[in-house]
Design a protein around this motif. Structure first.
Motif, PDB file in Angstrom:
ATOM      1  N   THR A 161       0.732  -1.296  -0.118  1.00 33.59           N
ATOM      2  CA  THR A 161       0.055   0.051  -0.058  1.00 33.59           C
ATOM      3  C   THR A 161       0.690   1.356  -0.014  1.00 33.59           C
ATOM      4  O   THR A 161       0.635   2.295  -0.624  1.00 33.59           O
ATOM      5  N   ALA A 162       1.973   1.282   0.900  1.00 34.55           N
ATOM      6  CA  ALA A 162       2.849   2.508   0.951  1.00 34.55           C
ATOM      7  C   ALA A 162       3.483   2.927  -0.301  1.00 34.55           C
ATOM      8  O   ALA A 162       3.718   3.914  -0.655  1.00 34.55           O
TER       9      ALA A 162
ATOM     10  N   GLY B  83       4.620  10.206   1.872  1.00 34.36           N
ATOM     11  CA  GLY B  83       4.474   8.950   1.255  1.00 34.36           C
ATOM     12  C   GLY B  83       5.809   8.265   1.069  1.00 34.36           C
ATOM     13  O   GLY B  83       5.825   7.174   1.357  1.00 34.36           O
ATOM     14  N   GLY B  84       6.848   9.205   0.827  1.00 30.33           N
ATOM     15  CA  GLY B  84       8.108   8.476   0.648  1.00 30.33           C
ATOM     16  C   GLY B  84       8.530   7.945   2.013  1.00 30.33           C
ATOM     17  O   GLY B  84       9.194   6.949   2.268  1.00 30.33           O
ATOM     18  N   SER B  85       8.590   8.778   3.180  1.00 27.73           N
ATOM     19  CA  SER B  85       8.899   8.267   4.424  1.00 27.73           C
ATOM     20  C   SER B  85       8.001   7.181   5.006  1.00 27.73           C
ATOM     21  O   SER B  85       8.535   6.152   5.669  1.00 27.73           O
ATOM     22  N   THR B  86       6.594   7.128   4.484  1.00 27.14           N
ATOM     23  CA  THR B  86       5.834   6.171   4.797  1.00 27.14           C
ATOM     24  C   THR B  86       6.404   4.766   4.353  1.00 27.14           C
ATOM     25  O   THR B  86       6.387   3.727   5.112  1.00 27.14           O
ATOM     26  N   MET B  87       6.599   4.691   2.939  1.00 25.75           N
ATOM     27  CA  MET B  87       7.352   3.926   2.437  1.00 25.75           C
ATOM     28  C   MET B  87       8.394   3.185   3.110  1.00 25.75           C
ATOM     29  O   MET B  87       8.528   2.020   3.375  1.00 25.75           O
ATOM     30  N   ALA B  88       9.285   4.001   3.470  1.00 19.18           N
ATOM     31  CA  ALA B  88      10.727   3.729   3.860  1.00 19.18           C
ATOM     32  C   ALA B  88      10.317   2.949   5.234  1.00 19.18           C
ATOM     33  O   ALA B  88      10.834   1.895   5.620  1.00 19.18           O
ATOM     34  N   SER B  89       9.464   3.739   5.898  1.00 19.92           N
ATOM     35  CA  SER B  89       9.184   3.103   7.426  1.00 19.92           C
ATOM     36  C   SER B  89       8.522   1.684   7.121  1.00 19.92           C
ATOM     37  O   SER B  89       8.649   0.588   7.786  1.00 19.92           O
ATOM     38  N   ALA B  90       7.591   1.465   6.292  1.00 19.09           N
ATOM     39  CA  ALA B  90       6.964   0.373   5.799  1.00 19.09           C
ATOM     40  C   ALA B  90       7.887  -0.762   5.683  1.00 19.09           C
ATOM     41  O   ALA B  90       7.959  -1.738   6.174  1.00 19.09           O
ATOM     42  N   PHE B  91       9.094  -0.596   4.881  1.00 20.17           N
ATOM     43  CA  PHE B  91      10.155  -1.255   4.587  1.00 20.17           C
ATOM     44  C   PHE B  91      10.804  -1.776   5.703  1.00 20.17           C
ATOM     45  O   PHE B  91      11.305  -3.071   5.961  1.00 20.17           O
ATOM     46  N   GLN B  92      11.020  -0.713   6.639  1.00 22.04           N
ATOM     47  CA  GLN B  92      11.806  -1.036   7.760  1.00 22.04           C
ATOM     48  C   GLN B  92      10.915  -1.945   8.827  1.00 22.04           C
ATOM     49  O   GLN B  92      11.669  -2.872   9.364  1.00 22.04           O
ATOM     50  N   ILE B  93       9.819  -1.725   8.720  1.00 26.49           N
ATOM     51  CA  ILE B  93       8.859  -2.456   9.863  1.00 26.49           C
ATOM     52  C   ILE B  93       8.945  -4.024   9.128  1.00 26.49           C
ATOM     53  O   ILE B  93       9.082  -5.072   9.909  1.00 26.49           O
ATOM     54  N   ALA B  94       8.899  -4.050   7.841  1.00 22.15           N
ATOM     55  CA  ALA B  94       8.961  -5.258   7.339  1.00 22.15           C
ATOM     56  C   ALA B  94      10.072  -6.033   7.403  1.00 22.15           C
ATOM     57  O   ALA B  94      10.455  -7.363   7.996  1.00 22.15           O
ATOM     58  N   ALA B  95      11.150  -5.383   7.641  1.00 18.53           N
ATOM     59  CA  ALA B  95      12.606  -5.992   7.785  1.00 18.53           C
ATOM     60  C   ALA B  95      12.682  -6.326   9.347  1.00 18.53           C
ATOM     61  O   ALA B  95      13.450  -7.306   9.449  1.00 18.53           O
ATOM     62  N   GLN B  96      12.481  -5.414  10.085  1.00 20.26           N
ATOM     63  CA  GLN B  96      12.414  -5.748  11.484  1.00 20.26           C
ATOM     64  C   GLN B  96      11.531  -6.862  12.072  1.00 20.26           C
ATOM     65  O   GLN B  96      12.012  -7.668  12.631  1.00 20.26           O
ATOM     66  N   SER B  97      10.362  -6.988  11.406  1.00 19.92           N
ATOM     67  CA  SER B  97       9.395  -8.127  11.682  1.00 19.92           C
ATOM     68  C   SER B  97      10.054  -9.612  11.202  1.00 19.92           C
ATOM     69  O   SER B  97      10.102 -10.500  11.827  1.00 19.92           O
TER      70      SER B  97
ATOM     71  N   LEU C 100      16.547   1.611   4.396  1.00 13.34           N
ATOM     72  CA  LEU C 100      16.090   2.508   3.510  1.00 13.34           C
ATOM     73  C   LEU C 100      15.184   3.682   4.438  1.00 13.34           C
ATOM     74  O   LEU C 100      14.530   3.505   5.461  1.00 13.34           O
ATOM     75  N   ALA C 101      15.688   4.911   4.077  1.00 12.81           N
ATOM     76  CA  ALA C 101      15.126   5.951   4.919  1.00 12.81           C
ATOM     77  C   ALA C 101      15.255   7.262   4.018  1.00 12.81           C
ATOM     78  O   ALA C 101      15.776   7.213   2.866  1.00 12.81           O
ATOM     79  N   MET C 102      14.504   8.361   4.281  1.00 11.98           N
ATOM     80  CA  MET C 102      14.482   9.611   3.536  1.00 11.98           C
ATOM     81  C   MET C 102      15.597  10.540   4.086  1.00 11.98           C
ATOM     82  O   MET C 102      15.623  10.620   5.356  1.00 11.98           O
ATOM     83  N   THR C 103      16.328  11.145   3.141  1.00 13.35           N
ATOM     84  CA  THR C 103      17.470  11.888   3.557  1.00 13.35           C
ATOM     85  C   THR C 103      16.708  13.433   4.010  1.00 13.35           C
ATOM     86  O   THR C 103      17.784  14.012   4.644  1.00 13.35           O
ATOM     87  N   THR C 104      15.543  13.845   3.604  1.00 12.82           N
ATOM     88  CA  THR C 104      15.173  14.994   3.799  1.00 12.82           C
ATOM     89  C   THR C 104      13.706  15.033   4.160  1.00 12.82           C
ATOM     90  O   THR C 104      12.880  14.120   3.987  1.00 12.82           O
TER      91      THR C 104
END
Lengths: 309, 455
Positions: free
Chosen positions: B110-111, B138-152, B336-340
């Motif tokens: 979705t992100a 949208g970009g940072s939500t996507m990055a967080s979603a990837f991070q959450i997936a990786a952490q889980s 994955l994270a947003m730089t700005t």
């Protein structure tokens, strides 16, 4: 000693427990699918359907953006349309005035006064050409911030916008230009076959009328041809805008039809068929009740109940 | 003659008493795990003396020669084998479901959609601050979603690795216990001679119950091949017949596990690598392998999105007219994270454009690049991959469960206690005891009448 085979008591209970819990689990699954409205609780229940559902939902989200974009394009086109209707009115008024000026009976002073009115129409045309779009940018300047036209020292309108109009994707792989650039609307040839634009052409007539003398009447007569050409240019452009508006409407209808089709597909793929589910629930509940009473009957059958005492 | 009758009656009464004891024991253990139904093995005592003649009648009653343990070794090994397969399938399903939940619930799909759609919206007015902000959001939500997936996924991986280690520790504990049982079985073998024959002593029957129960437990963790020696001692090979020996007699070999660099677990006995074909550890290993694959795919997707966006940024000018800088840092799902957080950093205009340019050239290029990359479809494929794996594992598990239930149910029918049969035995042996008492009474009456005769 032979090894005898009999049904063991523990296996009877284990089997009964297995059967009853399996039925109970099925009842729960059906109940869950009815109350949640979706046929599958997890993606793994049907991976293909889940994949389709995900893509359909993504398309729904994209369609929302497309619809918003199409609305914005329509808004810009409507702004352009009404600005151009105003331009057509202005040019028609200029034609009426020029027709008066072309008659021989008018004095120089009267022609000069008409020239002044034409100058006002010219500046009105320039301000119309600088109409802002819904984003506050130049509507007829390809969406640049600031004005599409500026007036130079000699009073001529100079185009300062982008070479092309803003293009927006409106879904279904289609895109539309949300307006026209100034040159696309105003470029024309005057009575002598020289390239000019509508604002400058009106300005030239106004200047000639204000100058007075015999050449003023000639200029007014030639001006009628020039203004006809200008009117042609603007109305042609307006037709283009109108065609784009109806193109968007058509595309939006298409999108709506697709969206309806998607909704149908979503309910077919992932939705619960309530009547089938309800019948299945009834069937499972009956089976569960029957199994339960069977278990109670069978488990009460024991020789120990009847031996001795 | 009469003394013989008395001793016959007493042997009968004793035998009936032992049979009643066994029946009582069966009833008491009707729901004990691993208990195999016992019965008394009775032999007629009719041995003639060396000085008797051929036609002498020489009856000496009955003797309980041993306990019969009604276990069918074929059914037992079948139940163990199918049970091992089911344990593998069950732990595979549970591990894969965890992986599925980790990826699915992170909302990456979705992100990604939200991010690409926010770029489409930005095209409406590339200079608009709020639209730019929603792209950054949208970009940072996507990055967080990837991070959450990786952490889980990482948490799931740790959990699965822990399950493997626990399983290995359990197997080692159980094999140690099994070697103790083996020692005892070996020591008591002399009591009956041919040890694992049907007739045995009650002590050995109990040891064999424990032995079989331990084998059942080990097979829940790993598939084993067993060889029962004539004295009842069992040798165990792990990972099938050709696998390394785990228990031979009273010696055990330790099963060990090591984590490979990709996060999967390797098993070994000594230096010999172990490949399991069943048991919950094998299921955990399968889930770990799938998890590694999903995690790699997710990393690749996250990296490709970052790469596409950053490469495109460099080709355009941001809202201040400067050349765009990278929007994303990190090349894996976890990093994955947003730089700005500034919307003006998005390079929507062509390179060299002035500040506040509404030129959408570079934004269109980005949308086109993302459309070519098509991250949503890639993510959908990843999700379908894992949920498809769960589905097929679940189907396999259901099939194996059926086979395993059938095997254990036929084993239970054969080896388990049926209370109705025991009720009949209770009545039968009670009557046998009463009948023997009656014989004693008769012998006594006869003896008394002879005494009266001589008096």
């Amino acid at each position: 000693m032979t090894i005898t085979t009999s049904t063991s008591t523990s296996s009877f209970y284990a089997t009964a427990a297995g059967q009853l819990s399996s039925l109970q689990a099925q009842v729960n699954a059906v109940d869950n699918s009815i109350s949640s409205g979706s046929q599958y609780a997890t993606a793994s229940a049907n991976p293909e359907a889940a994949a389709q559902m995900r893509m359909l939902q993504l398309q729904d989200a994209t369609a929302t953006v497309d619809t918003a974009t199409a609305d914005r394009a329509t808004a810009n086109l409507q702004l352009a349309d009404s600005a151009m209707s105003q331009m057509v009115n202005d040019i028609n008024q200029a034609k009426t005035l020029t027709t008066q000026a072309a008659t021989g009976t008018l004095s120089d002073a009267q022609r000069a006064s008409i020239g002044t009115q034409l100058s006002q129409i010219q500046s009105d045309m320039v301000s119309l050409a600088n109409t802002k779009d819904v984003n506050g940018n130049a509507l007829f300047g390809g969406g640049v911030s600031g004005s599409a036209y500026t007036t130079d020292s000699s009073g001529n309108a100079v185009y300062g916008g982008a070479a092309t109009s803003q293009t927006l994707a409106i879904g279904g792989g289609q895109s539309v230009q949300t307006s026209l650039t100034g040159p696309e609307i105003f470029s024309m040839t005057d009575a002598n076959g020289n390239s000019t634009n509508v604002m400058d052409a009106i300005g030239a007539i106004a200047t000639a009328l204000k100058a007075g003398g015999t050449s003023a009447q000639t200029a007014a007569q030639n001006g009628l041809t020039t203004l006809s050409n200008g009117l042609d240019a603007v109305t042609t452009a307006q037709t283009v805008i109108g065609a784009r508006e109806s193109w968007i409407t058509l595309n939006t209808q298409n999108l709506t039809a697709q969206s309806t089709a998607r909704a149908t597909a979503e309910s077919q793929i992932g939705g619960t068929d309530v009547s089938t589910a309800a019948i299945k629930l009834q069937q499972l509940t009956t089976a569960l009740q029957a199994s339960q009473s069977c278990f109670v009957r069978l488990s009460s059958l024991s020789l120990f109940n009847d031996i001795g005492n | 003659m009469t003394s013989s009758l008395l001793s016959i009656a007493s042997s009968g009464a004793q035998a009936a008493e032992i049979a009643l004891d066994i029946t009582g024991q069966n009833i008491a253990n009707a729901s004990t795990d691993g208990y195999v139904r016992r019965s008394a093995n009775m032999d007629e005592v009719a041995s003639s003396n060396s000085w008797s003649t051929a036609n002498d009648v020489s009856l000496s009653g009955v003797v309980v020669s041993g306990i019969v343990r009604n276990a069918d070794s074929f059914l037992q090994s079948e139940a163990r084998r199918t049970g091992s397969d089911t344990a593998q399938a069950t732990s595979t399903v549970s591990g894969l479901t965890d992986v599925e939940t980790a990826v699915e619930d992170s909302g990456v799909f979705t992100a990604i959609g939200t991010f690409t759609n926010s770029l489409k919206s930005l095209a409406e007015n590339p200079a608009d601050g709020s639209l730019r902000a929603s792209v950054i959001q949208g970009g940072s939500t996507m990055a967080s979603a990837f991070q959450i997936a990786a952490q889980s996924l990482s948490a799931t991986q740790t959990g699965l690795q822990g399950e493997v280690s626990d399983g290995v520790a359990q197997v080692n504990t159980l094999t140690t216990q099994l070697s103790t049982i083996n020692t005892q079985l070996s020591a008591t073998a002399g009591a009956t001679g041919a040890a694992d024959s049907v007739v045995t002593t009650s002590d050995r029957a109990s040891l064999m119950d424990q032995r079989d129960s331990l084998l059942d437990q080990i097979s829940q963790y790993a598939d084993i091949a067993t060889t029962v020696q004539p004295d009842g001692v069992v040798n165990v090979n792990i990972g099938g017949v050709s696998g390394p020996p785990l228990v031979s007699g009273s010696t055990t070999n330790t099963l060990s596990t090591t984590t490979r660099t990709d996060g999967t677990q390797a098993l070994a006995v000594g230096n010999a690598a172990v490949t399991l074909g069943g048991g919950s550890i094998a299921g955990n290993q399968t889930a770990l392998t799938k998890l590694t694959q999903i995690s790699t795919n997710l990393d690749r997707l996250a990296g490709s999105i970052a790469q596409a966006v950053n490469a495109n940024q460099a080709n355009g000018a941001d809202l201040t007219g400067a050349t765009g800088t990278a929007l994303f840092s990190g090349t894996t799902a976890a990093t994955l994270a947003m730089t700005t957080s500034s919307g003006s950093a998005i390079a929507t205009a062509a390179a060299g454009s002035a500040a506040d340019s509404t030129d959408p050239t570079n934004l269109s290029a980005l949308s086109a690049a993302l459309a070519t990359l098509d991250p949503s479809t890639t993510m959908n494929t990843i999700l379908t991959d894992i949920s498809g794996s769960v589905q097929s594992a679940t189907t396999t598990q259901a099939t194996l469960q059926t086979l395993s239930s059938a095997a254990s149910s036929s084993l239970a029918s054969q080896a388990g206690v049926d209370l109705n049969t025991e009720a009949i035995n209770l009545v039968k042996f009670q009557q046998a005891f009463q009948a023997s008492s009656k014989v004693m009474q008769t012998a006594s009456t006869i003896f008394t009448s002879i005494l009266n005769l001589t008096a």
